[in-house]
Design a protein around this motif. Structure first.
Motif, mmCIF file in Angstrom:
data_model
loop_
_atom_site.group_PDB
_atom_site.id
_atom_site.type_symbol
_atom_site.label_atom_id
_atom_site.label_comp_id
_atom_site.label_asym_id
_atom_site.label_seq_id
_atom_site.Cartn_x
_atom_site.Cartn_y
_atom_site.Cartn_z
ATOM 1 N N ALA A 126 0.837 -1.208 0.000
ATOM 2 C CA ALA A 126 0.000 0.000 0.000
ATOM 3 C C ALA A 126 0.870 1.255 0.000
ATOM 4 O O ALA A 126 0.557 2.246 -0.674
ATOM 5 N N VAL A 127 1.951 1.224 0.767
ATOM 6 C CA VAL A 127 2.883 2.367 0.786
ATOM 7 C C VAL A 127 3.474 2.581 -0.602
ATOM 8 O O VAL A 127 3.535 3.718 -1.108
ATOM 9 N N LEU A 128 3.912 1.493 -1.209
ATOM 10 C CA LEU A 128 4.490 1.577 -2.552
ATOM 11 C C LEU A 128 3.458 2.093 -3.549
ATOM 12 O O LEU A 128 3.778 2.910 -4.425
ATOM 13 N N ALA A 129 2.212 1.649 -3.426
ATOM 14 C CA ALA A 129 1.148 2.109 -4.326
ATOM 15 C C ALA A 129 0.895 3.601 -4.158
ATOM 16 O O ALA A 129 0.676 4.322 -5.145
ATOM 17 N N LEU A 130 0.911 4.093 -2.910
ATOM 18 C CA LEU A 130 0.680 5.520 -2.664
ATOM 19 C C LEU A 130 1.719 6.374 -3.375
ATOM 20 O O LEU A 130 1.379 7.344 -4.071
ATOM 21 N N PHE A 131 2.982 6.017 -3.221
ATOM 22 C CA PHE A 131 4.030 6.841 -3.822
ATOM 23 C C PHE A 131 4.110 6.629 -5.335
ATOM 24 O O PHE A 131 4.517 7.537 -6.063
ATOM 25 N N THR A 132 3.713 5.454 -5.808
ATOM 26 C CA THR A 132 3.602 5.239 -7.253
ATOM 27 C C THR A 132 2.537 6.160 -7.833
ATOM 28 O O THR A 132 2.716 6.768 -8.898
ATOM 29 N N LEU A 133 1.419 6.288 -7.111
ATOM 30 C CA LEU A 133 0.340 7.187 -7.511
ATOM 31 C C LEU A 133 0.819 8.635 -7.540
ATOM 32 O O LEU A 133 0.602 9.364 -8.514
ATOM 33 N N LEU A 134 1.486 9.070 -6.459
ATOM 34 C CA LEU A 134 1.963 10.456 -6.379
ATOM 35 C C LEU A 134 2.965 10.755 -7.484
ATOM 36 O O LEU A 134 2.961 11.843 -8.069
ATOM 37 N N TYR A 135 3.829 9.777 -7.762
ATOM 38 C CA TYR A 135 4.808 9.993 -8.829
ATOM 39 C C TYR A 135 4.103 10.170 -10.175
ATOM 40 O O TYR A 135 4.417 11.088 -10.939
ATOM 41 N N SER A 136 3.137 9.298 -10.486
ATOM 42 C CA SER A 136 2.488 9.353 -11.798
ATOM 43 C C SER A 136 1.725 10.663 -11.998
ATOM 44 O O SER A 136 1.731 11.230 -13.094
ATOM 45 N N ILE A 137 1.088 11.159 -10.937
ATOM 46 C CA ILE A 137 0.341 12.420 -11.038
ATOM 47 C C ILE A 137 1.297 13.591 -11.244
ATOM 48 O O ILE A 137 1.070 14.464 -12.095
ATOM 49 N N GLN A 138 2.384 13.618 -10.464
ATOM 50 C CA GLN A 138 3.354 14.706 -10.617
ATOM 51 C C GLN A 138 4.053 14.646 -11.973
ATOM 52 O O GLN A 138 4.335 15.676 -12.596
ATOM 53 N N ASP A 139 4.317 13.436 -12.444
ATOM 54 C CA ASP A 139 4.939 13.277 -13.756
ATOM 55 C C ASP A 139 4.025 13.836 -14.843
ATOM 56 O O ASP A 139 4.488 14.527 -15.766
ATOM 57 N N ALA A 140 2.718 13.564 -14.738
ATOM 58 C CA ALA A 140 1.765 14.099 -15.708
ATOM 59 C C ALA A 140 1.712 15.629 -15.641
ATOM 60 O O ALA A 140 1.654 16.315 -16.676
ATOM 61 N N TYR A 141 1.738 16.166 -14.429
ATOM 62 C CA TYR A 141 1.719 17.617 -14.229
ATOM 63 C C TYR A 141 2.940 18.268 -14.875
ATOM 64 O O TYR A 141 2.837 19.289 -15.566
ATOM 65 N N LEU A 142 4.110 17.648 -14.697
ATOM 66 C CA LEU A 142 5.334 18.185 -15.281
ATOM 67 C C LEU A 142 5.321 18.080 -16.807
ATOM 68 O O LEU A 142 5.845 18.947 -17.501
ATOM 69 N N LYS A 143 4.731 17.002 -17.331
ATOM 70 C CA LYS A 143 4.601 16.901 -18.782
ATOM 71 C C LYS A 143 3.743 18.036 -19.324
ATOM 72 O O LYS A 143 4.042 18.621 -20.372
ATOM 73 N N ALA A 144 2.667 18.354 -18.606
ATOM 74 C CA ALA A 144 1.794 19.446 -19.033
ATOM 75 C C ALA A 144 2.514 20.786 -18.985
ATOM 76 O O ALA A 144 2.220 21.694 -19.773
ATOM 77 N N LEU A 145 3.498 20.896 -18.077
ATOM 78 C CA LEU A 145 4.296 22.123 -17.953
ATOM 79 C C LEU A 145 5.502 22.134 -18.892
ATOM 80 O O LEU A 145 6.274 23.093 -18.891
ATOM 81 N N TYR A 146 5.674 21.072 -19.667
ATOM 82 C CA TYR A 146 6.829 20.876 -20.564
ATOM 83 C C TYR A 146 8.141 20.735 -19.804
ATOM 84 O O TYR A 146 9.210 21.051 -20.320
ATOM 85 N N HIS A 147 8.070 20.245 -18.583
ATOM 86 C CA HIS A 147 9.267 19.936 -17.797
ATOM 87 C C HIS A 147 9.294 18.416 -17.605
ATOM 88 O O HIS A 147 8.800 17.903 -16.605
ATOM 89 N N THR A 148 9.869 17.708 -18.549
ATOM 90 C CA THR A 148 9.793 16.249 -18.516
ATOM 91 C C THR A 148 11.133 15.563 -18.276
ATOM 92 O O THR A 148 11.169 14.403 -17.890
ATOM 93 N N ALA A 149 12.233 16.274 -18.516
ATOM 94 C CA ALA A 149 13.550 15.627 -18.480
ATOM 95 C C ALA A 149 13.907 15.135 -17.082
ATOM 96 O O ALA A 149 14.436 14.036 -16.910
ATOM 97 N N PHE A 150 13.598 15.947 -16.054
ATOM 98 C CA PHE A 150 13.997 15.562 -14.698
ATOM 99 C C PHE A 150 13.259 14.309 -14.234
ATOM 100 O O PHE A 150 13.864 13.395 -13.663
ATOM 101 N N SER A 151 11.960 14.252 -14.484
ATOM 102 C CA SER A 151 11.201 13.073 -14.056
ATOM 103 C C SER A 151 11.660 11.832 -14.823
ATOM 104 O O SER A 151 11.704 10.728 -14.267
ATOM 105 N N SER A 152 12.027 11.992 -16.096
ATOM 106 C CA SER A 152 12.549 10.868 -16.867
ATOM 107 C C SER A 152 13.879 10.397 -16.287
ATOM 108 O O SER A 152 14.127 9.190 -16.169
ATOM 109 N N PHE A 153 14.731 11.346 -15.915
ATOM 110 C CA PHE A 153 16.023 10.993 -15.319
ATOM 111 C C PHE A 153 15.829 10.234 -14.008
ATOM 112 O O PHE A 153 16.468 9.208 -13.762
#
Length: 493
Positions: A126-153
């Motif tokens: 459940a802990v792993l799922a929570l942070f997996t969820l938070l990562y995916s949402i923030q990654d999508a937010y950064l893609k929308a902002l055109y800041h994708t390189a850091f999350s990919s790294f």
């Protein structure tokens, strides 16, 4: 160079490094230090967490990318978009978490043979799922902002290096296996926190909720699109992870670990296609916009030829040298040899049938892609249920291969029937004939006392015959043209 171009260039470099690291990590390094049951346990936790997080997110990662332009206003904190983007999935997480813990007895019953191994880490799922969820949402937010390189790294390079680091600490005795599992959960969770720090550092952590967010786009519309996206993304997750989960449940975690390594070895065949798809997706979308079906059909044929050419070479390179690859791991992982060969065959067929899936998803009839993905997921589950009890991990591989071939035939027929396009030319059977001749030549190479020497000689023979026949027959016009250009430059010198 604009932000999109800079981020695109960085993403391309990171993607290739990440793909190489991913193969080395999951197919070579971890199986050298971890027993099959141990690798099966961490793989099962990661698979459960990924599906768990996708259900909880309710498709809002894709919603974030699709609808953010309507909310974009940095001075106004994007009208409270980030709290909404996080809020709905977190509510979903509470609901799914309640179901997850209520279903613990059932889950452990499914994994009865390894319940004692899995039970201590059930809550950590459940802990792993929570942070997996938070990562995916923030990654999508950064893609929308055109800041994708850091999350990919962070995802493709840093995480993989940290997991390998944990395996090395375990191998050297600095961590117990329990410590390694906590390390695994910790680094997967830590990257979500690191991403939050990055969002704050670029000044985009706008966490103040506002009522204005509901006036920009109706919440009902966001939920409707999210529900449609959920079905599509969940089907993709099931296709990717269900075989490992079902092998663990119906056989044992050790078998799941062996299957997982075999699956990861076969993913090397998907590297060219993944790289090509990044270019193909926007091109196909543009062709549809211009209604230029002639250029799309030509692109369909050329990419199919390229996928077939590279796919056959990689499949033969891996298949002929499996003894050497498995010699780098603990001996028991070699039980997955047949699995690798079956999965290589299914991935090769996927490449030979071309970019049919991308044509469907970018077409006016894009909703059919959900039907295909859902059908593939259901077919995979049914076949796994029937075949794993009878054939073990080979049954899972047969199920994956039959499902993949069936759905690709259906997609290829759909594109041909709907738009009059099919990807095959006379060069495809010629490539397959060349591949067969090159395989025979490499197979006839005598076995040397050293597996490394045998692998090197076979690889040289395979490359010489495959490459030579390809150039002589003109099967790959692009390669022939490149060779002529190089010869002309050398002649001028």
């Amino acid at each position: 160079m604009g932000i999109v171009q800079r981020q695109g260039l960085r993403n391309t470099i990171i993607s290739y490094i990440g793909l190489a690291l991913g193969f080395i990590n999951t197919a070579l390094v971890l199986p050298k230090f971890l027993e099959p049951q141990q690798l099966g346990l961490t793989g099962t936790l990661a698979s459960i967490a990924t599906i768990y997080a996708q259900v909880a997110a309710f498709g809002f990662a894709s919603v974030g990318i699709r609808f953010f332009p309507y909310f974009r206003n940095r001075e106004a904190g994007h009208h409270g978009f980030l709290p909404l983007l996080l809020g709905i999935p977190l509510l979903g997480f509470l609901v799914v978490t309640a179901l997850y813990f209520a279903g613990e007895p059932l889950m452990l019953h499914w994994y009865a043979k390894d319940a004692n191994a899995l039970a201590p880490y059930y809550a950590w799922g459940a802990v792993l799922a929570l942070f997996t969820l938070l990562y995916s949402i923030q990654d999508a937010y950064l893609k929308a902002l055109y800041h994708t390189a850091f999350s990919s790294f962070v995802q493709d390079i840093l995480l993989r290096l940290l997991i390998v680091g944990g395996a090395l600490l375990y191998a050297q005795g600095y961590l117990s296996f329990h410590g390694y599992v906590l390390w695994f959960v910790g680094v997967n969770s830590g990257i979500a926190l690191l991403l939050a720090g990055y969002v704050a550092a670029i000044g985009e952590l706008h966490m103040r909720p506002t009522r204005a967010v509901l006036a920009v786009r109706p919440l009902r519309e966001l939920l409707s699109v999210g529900g449609f996206t959920l079905l599509s993304s969940l089907s993709g997750a099931i296709i990717m992870y269900i075989d490992t989960l079902m092998v663990g449940a119906q056989v044992n975690l050790a078998a799941a670990g062996i299957y997982q390594v075999a699956f990861n070895i076969s993913t090397a065949l998907a590297i060219p296609a993944r790289s090509l798809n990044k270019i193909a997706f926007p091109l196909l979308a543009d062709y549809w916009k211009q209604q230029d079906l002639d250029r799309m059909a030509d692109f369909y044929r050329r990419t199919t030829r390229l996928n077939t050419l590279l796919g056959c070479f990689l499949a033969l390179g891996i298949g002929l040298n499996l003894d050497f690859i498995y010699s780098l791991m603990k001996a028991r992982y070699a039980e997955g040899t047949i699995v690798v060969l079956l999965l290589l065959g299914s991935r090769l067929f996927d490449g030979i049938t071309g970019v049919n899936g991308l044509i469907v998803v970018t077409s006016p009839r894009y909703r059919y892609d959900l039907i295909f993905n859902t059908s593939l997921a259901v077919l995979t589950i049914i076949l796994n249920t029937l075949l794993i009890p009878r054939m073990g991990i080979s049954g899972a591989a047969v199920a994956a291969a039959v499902a993949q071939v069936s759905i690709n035939l259906a997609r290829t027929w759909f594109v041909w029937h709907s738009y009059g396009m099919q990807p095959f030319t006379w060069r495809i059977p010629l490539i397959l004939l060349i591949a067969a001749l090159a395989a025979a030549a490499a197979w006839l190479v005598p076995t040397f006392p050293s597996l490394l020497v045998t692998t090197l000689v076979r690889s040289v023979m395979l490359t010489a015959v495959y490459g030579g026949l390809t150039l002589l027959t003109g099967t790959a016009p692009e390669a022939t043209q490149l060779l002529r250009t190089l010869q002309a430059r050398l002649a001028r010198r």
